[in-house]
Write a protein that holds these residues in place. Sequence first.
Motif, PDB file in Angstrom:
ATOM      1  N   ALA A  61      -3.720   5.686  -1.172  1.00  0.00           N
ATOM      2  CA  ALA A  61      -3.521   6.307  -2.486  1.00  0.00           C
ATOM      3  C   ALA A  61      -4.841   6.557  -3.198  1.00  0.00           C
ATOM      4  O   ALA A  61      -4.991   7.556  -3.911  1.00  0.00           O
ATOM      5  CB  ALA A  61      -2.609   5.433  -3.350  1.00  0.00           C
ATOM      6  N   ASP A  62      -5.811   5.666  -3.009  1.00  0.00           N
ATOM      7  CA  ASP A  62      -7.114   5.822  -3.658  1.00  0.00           C
ATOM      8  C   ASP A  62      -7.962   6.919  -3.032  1.00  0.00           C
ATOM      9  O   ASP A  62      -8.922   7.378  -3.649  1.00  0.00           O
ATOM     10  CB  ASP A  62      -7.905   4.509  -3.601  1.00  0.00           C
ATOM     11  N   ASP A  68      -4.872  17.231   1.413  1.00  0.00           N
ATOM     12  CA  ASP A  68      -4.638  16.216   2.440  1.00  0.00           C
ATOM     13  C   ASP A  68      -3.153  16.136   2.775  1.00  0.00           C
ATOM     14  O   ASP A  68      -2.301  16.562   1.999  1.00  0.00           O
ATOM     15  CB  ASP A  68      -5.116  14.840   1.964  1.00  0.00           C
ATOM     16  N   VAL A  69      -2.866  15.567   3.935  1.00  0.00           N
ATOM     17  CA  VAL A  69      -1.492  15.331   4.367  1.00  0.00           C
ATOM     18  C   VAL A  69      -1.355  13.834   4.616  1.00  0.00           C
ATOM     19  O   VAL A  69      -2.210  13.227   5.261  1.00  0.00           O
ATOM     20  CB  VAL A  69      -1.148  16.128   5.647  1.00  0.00           C
ATOM     21  N   LEU A  77       4.316   4.683  -2.326  1.00  0.00           N
ATOM     22  CA  LEU A  77       3.058   5.282  -1.878  1.00  0.00           C
ATOM     23  C   LEU A  77       3.181   6.801  -1.883  1.00  0.00           C
ATOM     24  O   LEU A  77       2.264   7.500  -2.339  1.00  0.00           O
ATOM     25  CB  LEU A  77       2.678   4.797  -0.474  1.00  0.00           C
ATOM     26  N   ALA A  78       4.287   7.307  -1.399  1.00  0.00           N
ATOM     27  CA  ALA A  78       4.495   8.759  -1.384  1.00  0.00           C
ATOM     28  C   ALA A  78       4.383   9.338  -2.787  1.00  0.00           C
ATOM     29  O   ALA A  78       3.757  10.376  -2.993  1.00  0.00           O
ATOM     30  CB  ALA A  78       5.857   9.087  -0.780  1.00  0.00           C
ATOM     31  N   ALA A  79       4.956   8.653  -3.769  1.00  0.00           N
ATOM     32  CA  ALA A  79       4.903   9.139  -5.149  1.00  0.00           C
ATOM     33  C   ALA A  79       3.463   9.208  -5.650  1.00  0.00           C
ATOM     34  O   ALA A  79       3.073  10.184  -6.306  1.00  0.00           O
ATOM     35  CB  ALA A  79       5.739   8.235  -6.057  1.00  0.00           C
ATOM     36  N   LYS A  80       2.666   8.199  -5.326  1.00  0.00           N
ATOM     37  CA  LYS A  80       1.260   8.206  -5.746  1.00  0.00           C
ATOM     38  C   LYS A  80       0.491   9.331  -5.068  1.00  0.00           C
ATOM     39  O   LYS A  80      -0.356   9.977  -5.692  1.00  0.00           O
ATOM     40  CB  LYS A  80       0.602   6.857  -5.415  1.00  0.00           C
ATOM     41  N   CYS A  81       0.770   9.566  -3.800  1.00  0.00           N
ATOM     42  CA  CYS A  81       0.071  10.618  -3.059  1.00  0.00           C
ATOM     43  C   CYS A  81       0.472  12.003  -3.563  1.00  0.00           C
ATOM     44  O   CYS A  81      -0.383  12.886  -3.691  1.00  0.00           O
ATOM     45  CB  CYS A  81       0.352  10.485  -1.571  1.00  0.00           C
ATOM     46  N   ALA A  86      -1.535  15.458  -2.743  1.00  0.00           N
ATOM     47  CA  ALA A  86      -1.406  15.499  -1.283  1.00  0.00           C
ATOM     48  C   ALA A  86      -0.018  15.976  -0.876  1.00  0.00           C
ATOM     49  O   ALA A  86       0.941  15.880  -1.647  1.00  0.00           O
ATOM     50  CB  ALA A  86      -1.673  14.111  -0.698  1.00  0.00           C
ATOM     51  N   ARG A  87       0.075  16.460   0.336  1.00  0.00           N
ATOM     52  CA  ARG A  87       1.358  16.811   0.947  1.00  0.00           C
ATOM     53  C   ARG A  87       1.845  15.559   1.666  1.00  0.00           C
ATOM     54  O   ARG A  87       1.064  14.919   2.369  1.00  0.00           O
ATOM     55  CB  ARG A  87       1.178  17.947   1.944  1.00  0.00           C
ATOM     56  N   VAL A  88       3.113  15.202   1.499  1.00  0.00           N
ATOM     57  CA  VAL A  88       3.621  13.943   2.042  1.00  0.00           C
ATOM     58  C   VAL A  88       4.844  14.201   2.909  1.00  0.00           C
ATOM     59  O   VAL A  88       5.754  14.938   2.521  1.00  0.00           O
ATOM     60  CB  VAL A  88       3.985  12.957   0.901  1.00  0.00           C
ATOM     61  N   LEU A  89       4.838  13.563   4.081  1.00  0.00           N
ATOM     62  CA  LEU A  89       5.976  13.622   4.995  1.00  0.00           C
ATOM     63  C   LEU A  89       6.435  12.223   5.352  1.00  0.00           C
ATOM     64  O   LEU A  89       5.614  11.331   5.571  1.00  0.00           O
ATOM     65  CB  LEU A  89       5.583  14.311   6.307  1.00  0.00           C
ATOM     66  N   LYS A  90       7.758  12.067   5.419  1.00  0.00           N
ATOM     67  CA  LYS A  90       8.328  10.845   5.978  1.00  0.00           C
ATOM     68  C   LYS A  90       8.334  10.987   7.493  1.00  0.00           C
ATOM     69  O   LYS A  90       8.123  12.077   8.029  1.00  0.00           O
ATOM     70  CB  LYS A  90       9.741  10.635   5.434  1.00  0.00           C
ATOM     71  N   HIS A  91       8.593   9.903   8.202  1.00  0.00           N
ATOM     72  CA  HIS A  91       8.562   9.906   9.664  1.00  0.00           C
ATOM     73  C   HIS A  91       9.585  10.835  10.286  1.00  0.00           C
ATOM     74  O   HIS A  91       9.412  11.276  11.413  1.00  0.00           O
ATOM     75  CB  HIS A  91       8.767   8.490  10.208  1.00  0.00           C
ATOM     76  N   ASN A  92      10.650  11.146   9.561  1.00  0.00           N
ATOM     77  CA  ASN A  92      11.686  12.029  10.096  1.00  0.00           C
ATOM     78  C   ASN A  92      11.426  13.496   9.762  1.00  0.00           C
ATOM     79  O   ASN A  92      12.264  14.347  10.020  1.00  0.00           O
ATOM     80  CB  ASN A  92      13.068  11.608   9.596  1.00  0.00           C
TER      81      ASN A  92
END
Length: 151
Positions: A61-62, A68-69, A77-81, A86-92
């Motif tokens: 997050a820092d 970034d992805v 963590l996703a919310a902070k990113c 940043a672009r955020v993906l879950k494992h699925n």
Amino acid sequence: MTTLFIDADACPVKEEAERVATRHKVPMKVVSNGGLRPSRNPLVEHVIVPEGPDVADMWIADRCGAGDVVVTGDIPLAAKCVEAGARVLKHNGEALTQANVGQALATRDLMADLRAADPFRQGGGRGFTKADRSRFLDALEREMRAALKGV
């Protein structure tokens, strides 16, 4: 410059992410508390953080930001990113964005409350499937291309 960050503890798609990062020649940071076999790929940096709750999450997050992805199953963590751009993906392969990360946080909190209210509830979530892995690869490819274009 785009960087791919992997919240590596319990991440089932590290190898797939490395293939995509290599194809796009993007540096990849694999962040964990240790215990992972390092890659020989020069684009992959293994970052080992001290033991402790959310230390790897705070490290990511820092450092992540616009362009970034981030790959994580951790909703806070996703919310902070997402907030950092940043672009955020879950494992699925599910993308977490400004539009849906609040709902994901609320659902996570609700489910935690339901589990706490019923201590006899057994079982976990559904297993990680080949279809999940395939969706992740497609989604990461799309997000990586968009990040590199600056879209």
